[in-house]
Scaffold this active site. Sequence first.
Site, short mmCIF file in Angstrom:
data_model
loop_
_atom_site.label_atom_id
_atom_site.label_comp_id
_atom_site.label_asym_id
_atom_site.label_seq_id
_atom_site.Cartn_x
_atom_site.Cartn_y
_atom_site.Cartn_z
NE ARG A 56 0.51 1.31 3.60
CZ ARG A 56 1.36 2.68 3.93
NH1 ARG A 56 2.05 2.19 3.13
NH2 ARG A 56 0.89 3.47 3.78
N GLY A 57 0.34 2.38 -0.14
CA GLY A 57 1.37 3.17 -0.74
C GLY A 57 0.72 3.97 -1.44
CB ALA A 58 0.21 6.53 -3.68
NE ARG A 99 -6.02 1.11 -1.94
CZ ARG A 99 -5.38 1.22 -0.89
NH1 ARG A 99 -4.71 0.92 -0.70
NH2 ARG A 99 -6.04 2.42 0.13
CD GLN A 206 -3.07 2.81 6.55
OE1 GLN A 206 -3.50 2.94 7.75
NE2 GLN A 206 -3.80 2.48 5.57
CG ASP A 247 -2.74 7.68 -1.38
OD1 ASP A 247 -3.09 8.64 -0.32
OD2 ASP A 247 -2.58 6.97 -1.31
CG ASN A 257 -2.53 11.57 1.96
OD1 ASN A 257 -1.86 10.30 1.62
ND2 ASN A 257 -1.38 12.01 3.70
CE LYS A 258 -4.63 5.22 4.15
NZ LYS A 258 -5.98 4.74 3.44
O1 MRU Z 1 -4.30 3.58 2.40
P1 MRU Z 1 -3.18 3.45 2.33
O2 MRU Z 1 -2.09 3.30 3.31
O3 MRU Z 1 -2.72 2.92 0.59
O4 MRU Z 1 -2.69 4.73 1.95
C1 MRU Z 1 -1.51 4.91 1.92
C2 MRU Z 1 -1.21 6.59 1.84
O5 MRU Z 1 -2.24 7.31 2.09
C3 MRU Z 1 0.12 7.31 2.35
O6 MRU Z 1 -0.08 8.71 2.67
C4 MRU Z 1 0.18 7.71 0.19
O7 MRU Z 1 -0.05 6.74 -0.70
C5 MRU Z 1 1.86 8.29 0.73
S1 MRU Z 1 2.92 7.63 0.41
C6 MRU Z 1 4.46 8.15 -0.41
#
Ligand code: MRU
Length: 357
Positions: A56-58, A99, A206, A247, A257-258
């Site tokens: 996970r994470g963009a 996703r 996270q 993201d 973002n999250k």
């Molecule tokens: O749902 P996730 O864990 O994929 O969400 C991740 C985030 O929101 C991060 O802050 C974002 O992807 C930036 S990662 C460098």
Amino acid sequence: MEKQRIINQQMKIETLRWFNNRLEMIDQRILPAAFEYLSYYTAHSVAEGIRNMVVRGAPAIGVAAAYGVALEALKLQDNSAAEFTSGMETGFSVLAASRPTAVNLFWALQRMRTVWQGVAEQSPRQIAQRLLAEAHEVLAEDIRINKAMGAHGAALLKDGARVLTHCNAGALATAGWGTALGVFRSAVEAGKKISVIADETRPFLQGARLTAWEMVQEHIPVTLITDNMAGHLMAHGEIDAVVVGTDRVAANGDVANKIGTYMVAVLAKRHNIPFYVACPLSTIDMNIATGKDIPIEERSVEEVKGFRDYHWAAEGVKIRNPAFDVTPAELVTGLITEKGVVLNPDAQGIRKLFETN
Ligand code: MRU
């Protein structure tokens, strides 16, 4: 899917790695209790790994998707050209559906498609090798970009800064180093004594599970708080800056973002605390004018209801679980990119990033 448990060895954070002709990814669902790699051989299994949050994470999702395309090509390379093409199209579609919010997924798929189109006349075997080389380059480039962002971002933090972050935008969310946590790593490397305050980041945690773990591994001082404590700490002068990842950024500078990031940005504004977003250019979506058009993933209510079989929420209650929110550009002090920092981001400032080399 194969599982490989790593015991009693230094836990080097290689979120994704190519090993024995397969993709291996750290299983982020079980961190920090266990450190295990899972192996992937097809686009379909990689899509599953993205959907169920093994990775996970963009930026990490983008790198995984690039390898998903390469794996599918390797799987299909002995088929006829027509079968290869139709199998590849299915692979692209399955990955694109994994996703919706992180634009890096679609960015990586487009990059792989362009490479494929460039060598479409070659044999499936040759195409597969070219796509694999491109996936390796997407991974290597991500680390280089994170280090460049880290250097630009580190310059914004003063020695001794106490910096809040939300979610995990670290090595685990990228191919390595991280975006927001990359800024912290670079600041420490530059000799600055910073400390990190990590929001736990309900409901998937996270912050508590991944950011706290990464910072502890690196011996960077870190304090964990629940999400509703940030305002209290800001009001008491205990936070000097906020740095988060993203993201998807719209062409006008609105930042997805999250979930919970928007709340932090509003609080930061209220308390005159700079709010920075670490954002590689691959996370900027010039096809989306404002944050209103960014698709927000709605995840399973089970994540809010409780943990595994234990439910703390009252049975029968209606539950929502939007996984991301949008912070308007006006609340963003600066976008930290690999090309430098865009202060007070707006459509013009963002357009300029794509004009210069
Ligand atoms: O749902 P996730 O864990 O994929 O969400 C991740 C985030 O929101 C991060 O802050 C974002 O992807 C930036 S990662 C460098």
